[in-house]
Design a protein around this motif. Structure first.
Motif, mmCIF file in Angstrom:
data_model
loop_
_atom_site.group_PDB
_atom_site.id
_atom_site.type_symbol
_atom_site.label_atom_id
_atom_site.label_comp_id
_atom_site.label_asym_id
_atom_site.label_seq_id
_atom_site.Cartn_x
_atom_site.Cartn_y
_atom_site.Cartn_z
ATOM 1 N N ARG A 36 -18.860 -2.689 -9.276
ATOM 2 C CA ARG A 36 -19.426 -3.722 -8.404
ATOM 3 C C ARG A 36 -20.910 -3.483 -8.154
ATOM 4 O O ARG A 36 -21.725 -4.408 -8.213
ATOM 5 C CB ARG A 36 -18.655 -3.759 -7.087
ATOM 6 C CG ARG A 36 -18.934 -4.975 -6.220
ATOM 7 C CD ARG A 36 -18.142 -4.915 -4.938
ATOM 8 N NE ARG A 36 -16.710 -5.016 -5.188
ATOM 9 C CZ ARG A 36 -15.792 -4.232 -4.668
ATOM 10 N NH1 ARG A 36 -16.143 -3.228 -3.888
ATOM 11 N NH2 ARG A 36 -14.517 -4.426 -4.932
ATOM 12 N N VAL B 260 -10.952 -7.069 -14.128
ATOM 13 C CA VAL B 260 -11.054 -8.263 -13.287
ATOM 14 C C VAL B 260 -12.369 -8.270 -12.520
ATOM 15 O O VAL B 260 -13.050 -9.298 -12.424
ATOM 16 C CB VAL B 260 -9.859 -8.340 -12.309
ATOM 17 C CG1 VAL B 260 -10.066 -9.466 -11.298
ATOM 18 C CG2 VAL B 260 -8.564 -8.550 -13.078
ATOM 19 N N THR B 261 -12.769 -7.124 -11.992
ATOM 20 C CA THR B 261 -14.029 -7.026 -11.253
ATOM 21 C C THR B 261 -15.212 -7.399 -12.140
ATOM 22 O O THR B 261 -16.114 -8.140 -11.730
ATOM 23 C CB THR B 261 -14.226 -5.599 -10.705
ATOM 24 O OG1 THR B 261 -13.134 -5.268 -9.844
ATOM 25 C CG2 THR B 261 -15.534 -5.481 -9.930
ATOM 26 N N LYS C 51 -15.417 -11.237 -13.111
ATOM 27 C CA LYS C 51 -15.867 -12.160 -12.066
ATOM 28 C C LYS C 51 -17.329 -12.564 -12.241
ATOM 29 O O LYS C 51 -17.761 -13.595 -11.728
ATOM 30 C CB LYS C 51 -15.669 -11.519 -10.689
ATOM 31 C CG LYS C 51 -14.225 -11.422 -10.235
ATOM 32 C CD LYS C 51 -14.120 -10.757 -8.878
ATOM 33 C CE LYS C 51 -12.677 -10.656 -8.418
ATOM 34 N NZ LYS C 51 -12.563 -9.965 -7.096
ATOM 35 N N TYR C 52 -18.104 -11.737 -12.937
ATOM 36 C CA TYR C 52 -19.531 -12.003 -13.102
ATOM 37 C C TYR C 52 -19.837 -12.728 -14.420
ATOM 38 O O TYR C 52 -20.999 -12.998 -14.715
ATOM 39 C CB TYR C 52 -20.312 -10.688 -13.058
ATOM 40 C CG TYR C 52 -20.259 -9.980 -11.732
ATOM 41 C CD1 TYR C 52 -21.293 -10.094 -10.806
ATOM 42 C CD2 TYR C 52 -19.162 -9.189 -11.388
ATOM 43 C CE1 TYR C 52 -21.241 -9.443 -9.582
ATOM 44 C CE2 TYR C 52 -19.104 -8.537 -10.162
ATOM 45 C CZ TYR C 52 -20.141 -8.664 -9.265
ATOM 46 O OH TYR C 52 -20.082 -8.013 -8.049
ATOM 47 N N TYR D 67 -9.874 -17.502 -15.280
ATOM 48 C CA TYR D 67 -11.234 -17.732 -14.794
ATOM 49 C C TYR D 67 -11.869 -18.979 -15.411
ATOM 50 O O TYR D 67 -12.998 -19.328 -15.081
ATOM 51 C CB TYR D 67 -12.099 -16.498 -15.069
ATOM 52 C CG TYR D 67 -11.762 -15.358 -14.145
ATOM 53 C CD1 TYR D 67 -12.406 -15.216 -12.915
ATOM 54 C CD2 TYR D 67 -10.776 -14.430 -14.475
ATOM 55 C CE1 TYR D 67 -12.085 -14.184 -12.054
ATOM 56 C CE2 TYR D 67 -10.451 -13.388 -13.622
ATOM 57 C CZ TYR D 67 -11.109 -13.277 -12.411
ATOM 58 O OH TYR D 67 -10.772 -12.254 -11.554
#
Length: 276
Positions: free
Chosen positions: A146, A170-171, A174-175, A203
């Motif tokens: 993150r 998954v983290t 997200k970007y 996503y």
């Protein structure tokens, strides 16, 4: 644009594709495989900056604590345990949610910070490179990932994701504005590719597939792509020359034949991901 490069399983060649495609696209390279970040082995950037990644953990004041156990009851991560008349803390399991501090009626809980890992950044061949490194024995990689992704540079960012489909992936996803799924023509490769495809679909971002160690045949991965109408961006042939370059820690893109391969792949990436 942020492009995530992921795979359903380890060992498919995700980092090989990421590092060489970063050179072909002249993009920034971000290594989010913080438990084993090996992209720098090939790119060899000059590291200009190192930052610590800090996380919070609860500190118990024994003089104020009555061992009532409310903090233990509210902790969803088993970072606190009541043993007879004492509260034990397992700081590496703590997610820093703050619930224990909220429920404590005696102000016996405060938060301190400890180092979880670090982030290194530098440059090579006019592209920016960064990677996260999780400290040995630490079980939680998400805070490092993150921090690594929270201030991405402008332009094209190639995000080398962790293997698998866990919360670490998954983290990173997200970007992302698009994704490249790297796989190999094997039953294991197909099985885990299907899980990665389902994750990316959640996503709703454009994606395509790259086959590494391709056998040149109409294999199960090509059949899967055709049946599911998924774009096949390109293949990297299974060859001795590729294996030799890789085992020596050399960049494939510096080899003439591989340069042509990755330049063609970069064009397909732009097409499949609806480049803007």
């Amino acid at each position: 644009m942020n492009i995530a490069v992921l795979s359903g399983k380890g060992g498919t060649g995700k980092t090989t594709v990421s590092t060489n495609l970063a050179l072909a696209l002249k993009s920034n390279y971000i290594d989010c495989d913080v438990e084993e970040p090996n992209g720098f082995i090939f790119l060899k950037p000059k590291i200009d900056k190192t930052e610590q990644v800090m996380v919070e953990y609860p500190f118990i004041d024994d003089e104020k604590c009555t061992s009532c156990g409310k903090c233990v009851s509210v902790c969803q991560f088993n970072a606190l345990a009541k043993v007879k008349n004492d509260i034990m803390l397992f700081e590496k399991l703590c997610h820093g949610c703050g619930a224990c501090e909220i429920v404590c009626e005696y102000d016996a809980l405060t938060y301190k910070k400890r180092e979880l890992g670090n982030i290194e950044s530098g440059t090579v061949r006019d592209i920016s490179c960064s990677r996260g490194i999780l400290n040995i024995s630490e079980p939680m990689a998400v805070p490092v990932i993150r921090d690594l992704l929270k201030n991405l540079p402008k332009g094209i960012n190639l995000i080398d994701c962790p293997p698998g489909t866990s919360c670490n992936v998954v983290t990173a996803l997200k970007y992302a504005n698009g994704a490249i799924l790297v796989t190999e023509p094997s039953e294991f490769g197909l099985h885990d590719l299907k899980m990665a495809v389902e994750l990316v679909k959640m996503y709703n971002i454009p994606f395509g597939i790259v086959i590494n160690k391709d056998d040149g045949k109409n294999n199960i991965i090509k059949k899967y792509c055709k049946d599911e109408e998924i774009g096949l961006m390109g293949v990297i042939p299974y060859s001795r020359s590729t294996a030799i370059l890789y085992s020596n820690g050399e960049v494939l893109y510096d080899d003439f034949d591989h340069k042509i391969l990755f330049d063609e792949l970069s064009k397909e990436v732009k097409e499949v991901l609806k480049w803007n």
